[in-house]
Design a protein around this motif. Structure first.
Motif, short mmCIF file in Angstrom:
data_model
loop_
_atom_site.label_atom_id
_atom_site.label_comp_id
_atom_site.label_asym_id
_atom_site.label_seq_id
_atom_site.Cartn_x
_atom_site.Cartn_y
_atom_site.Cartn_z
N UNK A 186 18.90 60.35 66.73
CA UNK A 186 17.81 61.18 67.14
C UNK A 186 16.66 60.92 67.74
N UNK A 187 16.13 60.25 66.91
CA UNK A 187 14.62 59.52 67.65
C UNK A 187 15.30 58.65 68.91
N UNK A 188 16.49 58.08 68.90
CA UNK A 188 16.60 57.67 70.30
C UNK A 188 17.09 58.65 71.49
N UNK A 237 14.11 50.14 75.82
CA UNK A 237 13.32 48.73 75.95
C UNK A 237 12.63 49.18 74.89
N UNK A 238 12.33 50.27 74.27
CA UNK A 238 11.21 50.95 72.86
C UNK A 238 12.02 50.82 71.61
N UNK A 239 13.80 50.96 71.71
CA UNK A 239 14.43 51.39 70.45
C UNK A 239 13.81 50.45 69.56
N UNK A 240 13.59 48.77 69.54
CA UNK A 240 13.17 47.81 68.28
C UNK A 240 12.16 48.20 67.32
N UNK A 241 11.02 48.87 68.75
CA UNK A 241 10.05 48.99 68.58
C UNK A 241 9.65 50.25 67.30
#
Length: 275
Positions: free
Chosen positions: A198-200, A213-217
């Motif tokens: 859901x966040x993704x 690019x921000x997924x890991x954070x």
């Protein structure tokens, strides 16, 4: 020799630049993710005025007991409706940004059909404590706390327990099935399968292609807040429990996409024959 020295100097400069850029990118990304995450899950206050039906409108026809219980360090507000001789207890889990009051029509629907209803305000929502709603996994943690409270109440623990949840709550009523609570049935409306999915989906709406690019954070920050609870999925709960479940989702949903992060998009992965 001078040429070699010059090359080494250029390499050192390039490495220093890359290292500096990496540090700035990591620090900046984490701060950006924290800012957006905390803004998304700020506290939800009850509106001063509403066009919806309110309990004051039906107070004389429907008696209500106010209860409270703890979820973590926060005291949550609970509301118990219906007669003691009911045929079952329906627990209502609300959506993000709302509270139990938003689901009063559904609550009264169940009461009119012979059920008791236990509704509550999640962490950081309406009459409950909490500086914020914390995040997507919190709804399942609050429902787990509500069910633990119910199981400790003699007048409630003997009733078959059914769960009804919408959106944030739609995830909760399925995800909580990963635990040991005895549940007779579930209705999940417009729920998402996992907090990270859901966040993704939300990140891509806000950041576009940069979201990858921000997924890991995003993953790291949510994991920091919730630990293993961040990885609990609705489909796993549905499958492991074998509990009868009704999953419904609108194909035009603009918040949780029908073909995206929704539970219903994972229907091919559901092996529970009672769904």
């Amino acid at each position: 020799m001078q040429e070699t020295s010059r090359i080494r100097k250029h390499v050192k400069t390039a490495l220093l630049f890359i290292a500096t850029f990496a540090v700035i990118f990591v620090a900046g990304s984490f701060l950006l993710v924290k800012y957006l995450y905390d803004a998304q899950f700020s506290r939800a206050e009850a509106p001063a005025y509403t066009g919806r039906i309110a309990y004051e409108d039906v107070r004389e026809a429907y008696l209500r007991e106010e209860r409270s219980f703890y979820s973590g360090k926060n005291r949550l507000a609970g509301y118990l409706y219906g007669p003691a001789d009911a045929k079952g207890l329906v627990v209502v889990a609300h959506g993000l940004g709302g509270g139990a009051a938003n689901y009063l029509p559904q609550t009264l629907y169940f009461v009119d059909r012979g059920y008791r209803v236990f509704a509550y305000d999640c962490t950081g929502s309406y009459a409950s404590e909490g500086k914020s709603t914390r995040g997507l996994p919190q709804s399942a943690l609050d429902l787990d706390a509500a069910l633990t409270y119910i199981e400790g109440e003699e007048a409630l623990s003997g009733l078959p327990v059914l769960l009804f949840g919408h959106s944030w709550g739609g995830y909760a009523v399925a995800a909580v099935l990963n635990g040991a609570h005895r549940i007779a049935g579930v209705a999940s409306v417009s729920g998402y399968n996992s907090p990270m999915e859901m966040l993704d989906e939300q990140a891509h709406e806000i950041l576009g292609a940069f979201a990858a690019a921000e997924y890991p954070f995003v993953w790291a920050y949510q994991r920091l807040l919730f630990g293993s609870a961040a990885g609990v999925t609705a489909v796993d709960g549905i499958n492991r429990s074998g509990v009868p479940a009704y999953i419904v989702h609108g194909s035009a949903d603009e918040v949780i996409r029908y073909d995206g992060a929704s539970i219903i998009a994972r229907q091919a992965e559901i092996t529970n024959p009672a769904v």
